[in-house]
Design a protein around this motif. Sequence first.
Motif, short mmCIF file in Angstrom:
data_model
loop_
_atom_site.label_atom_id
_atom_site.label_comp_id
_atom_site.label_asym_id
_atom_site.label_seq_id
_atom_site.Cartn_x
_atom_site.Cartn_y
_atom_site.Cartn_z
N GLU A 48 0.81 -1.21 0.00
CA GLU A 48 0.00 0.00 0.00
C GLU A 48 0.84 1.26 0.00
O GLU A 48 0.34 2.37 -0.18
CB GLU A 48 -0.95 0.03 1.20
CG GLU A 48 -0.29 0.11 2.56
CD GLU A 48 -0.02 -1.26 3.15
OE1 GLU A 48 0.23 -1.36 4.35
OE2 GLU A 48 -0.07 -2.24 2.38
N ARG A 49 2.17 1.09 0.18
CA ARG A 49 3.05 2.26 0.16
C ARG A 49 3.81 2.36 -1.17
O ARG A 49 4.64 3.24 -1.34
CB ARG A 49 4.03 2.19 1.34
CG ARG A 49 3.31 2.27 2.68
CD ARG A 49 4.24 2.04 3.84
NE ARG A 49 5.22 3.11 4.00
CZ ARG A 49 6.14 3.14 4.96
NH1 ARG A 49 6.21 2.15 5.84
NH2 ARG A 49 7.00 4.14 5.06
N SER A 54 -0.42 2.54 -3.23
CA SER A 54 -0.87 3.64 -2.38
C SER A 54 -2.14 4.28 -2.95
O SER A 54 -3.04 4.68 -2.19
CB SER A 54 0.23 4.69 -2.26
OG SER A 54 0.55 5.25 -3.53
N GLN A 55 -2.22 4.37 -4.29
CA GLN A 55 -3.40 4.95 -4.90
C GLN A 55 -4.62 4.05 -4.68
O GLN A 55 -5.72 4.54 -4.38
CB GLN A 55 -3.16 5.15 -6.39
CG GLN A 55 -2.05 6.15 -6.68
CD GLN A 55 -1.83 6.35 -8.15
OE1 GLN A 55 -2.72 6.80 -8.88
NE2 GLN A 55 -0.63 6.04 -8.63
N HIS A 57 -4.95 1.87 -2.20
CA HIS A 57 -5.22 1.89 -0.76
C HIS A 57 -6.02 3.14 -0.38
O HIS A 57 -7.02 3.07 0.35
CB HIS A 57 -3.89 1.86 0.00
CG HIS A 57 -4.04 1.94 1.48
ND1 HIS A 57 -3.94 3.14 2.17
CD2 HIS A 57 -4.31 1.00 2.42
CE1 HIS A 57 -4.13 2.92 3.46
NE2 HIS A 57 -4.35 1.63 3.63
N ASP A 58 -5.60 4.30 -0.89
CA ASP A 58 -6.30 5.55 -0.58
C ASP A 58 -7.72 5.54 -1.16
O ASP A 58 -8.66 6.04 -0.52
CB ASP A 58 -5.52 6.75 -1.14
CG ASP A 58 -4.19 6.94 -0.43
OD1 ASP A 58 -4.00 6.37 0.66
OD2 ASP A 58 -3.32 7.66 -0.98
#
Length: 265
Positions: A48-49, A54-55, A57-58
Motif C-alpha cells: 500500500e506504500r 498507495s493509490q 489503498h487511498d
Amino acid sequence: MKMKKWLAASMTALAVTAGSMAVSADSLTLSGGEVMDMGSSVSVYPGERSFFGSQLHDWLLEPDAAKTVEKALEGAAVFPKDKDYSKEFSEMAVSILRTGKVYQVRAAADDTYYQGMMVSLSVSDSDMLKLAMYGHTALSEKEKTKAAETAKDNSGKVPAAKAGASEKVPAAEDSMDKALSLLRGAVQVEDHSSWEDRKSDKGLSYRTGDARLVLNKNGFMIPLYVKGVITRGEGKTVYTVFAADQASGRYFQPLLDKALKEAKK
C-alpha cells in the motif's frame, strides 16, 4: 542549478524515500493470518506504500469507493437490466478488497534486481456463492445475446425461446472457465503446473500451482510468472497470487516454495 546537481539531488531524495519504506522483517502475513518467512535474502515491503498500491489503498478508504465501481459496471452493462446486481456486487467487491494484503518482494543477486507483487484476499463462503451467481448472470446474458445474433435469419427475426426450456446453473468452476475464455487471445499460457495439495511443516494445508504467461495486446507482449496459493479458514477461503516478470519468477519460485513449506498460522 546545473543538471548534474539536479540529478544528484533527485537521486538522493529517492534513496531517502526508498529507505523510509523498507520493512526490516523478511516475513509477510496473508489475508487469512498465514505467515510466510521469505528468508534473509528477500526484502518485504508493504504494497500500500508503493506507487500504484498507495493509490488503490487511498481509494479503498474513500466512503464512495463502491459507488465508483457500481457506476463503472452500469456503464459497461455487465448485468442485465432486469437483474442488475451492480450495487450489491460493488459493495461486496470493495469489502473483500479492504481485507486484502498487498506486498512487494525484492531481492538482488548476481548483479540483477528481482521484484514481484503478492496480493492476498479472503473470501467468505457466502460471498463465494454470490460471486458464482453474479458471474453466471453476467456471462449467461452475453451468451444469450450472442446466440440470438447468430440465430437471426435473413429477415432479421429472432427465433423465440423454446417453451419450457430450463437453464442449468453452472458450478463456480464453470463460471471461472467462461470468464477466462473471455481473455482468450489476450493471454497466452506458455507453461503451467497442476494444482497440488500440500501441507507445511507447521501443519498448514494449502493448494498451489504456477504458470508462465504472455500478455499480448495489439502486438505488445509482457511475459509474466504467476503463482497461486489457496488456503482454507473457518468459513472462508484465502486466495493469494504472486506475479512478476518471468526472470524474477524463476528466482523467487524456489524461495516461495520454501516459505510455503515452512508456513504457519
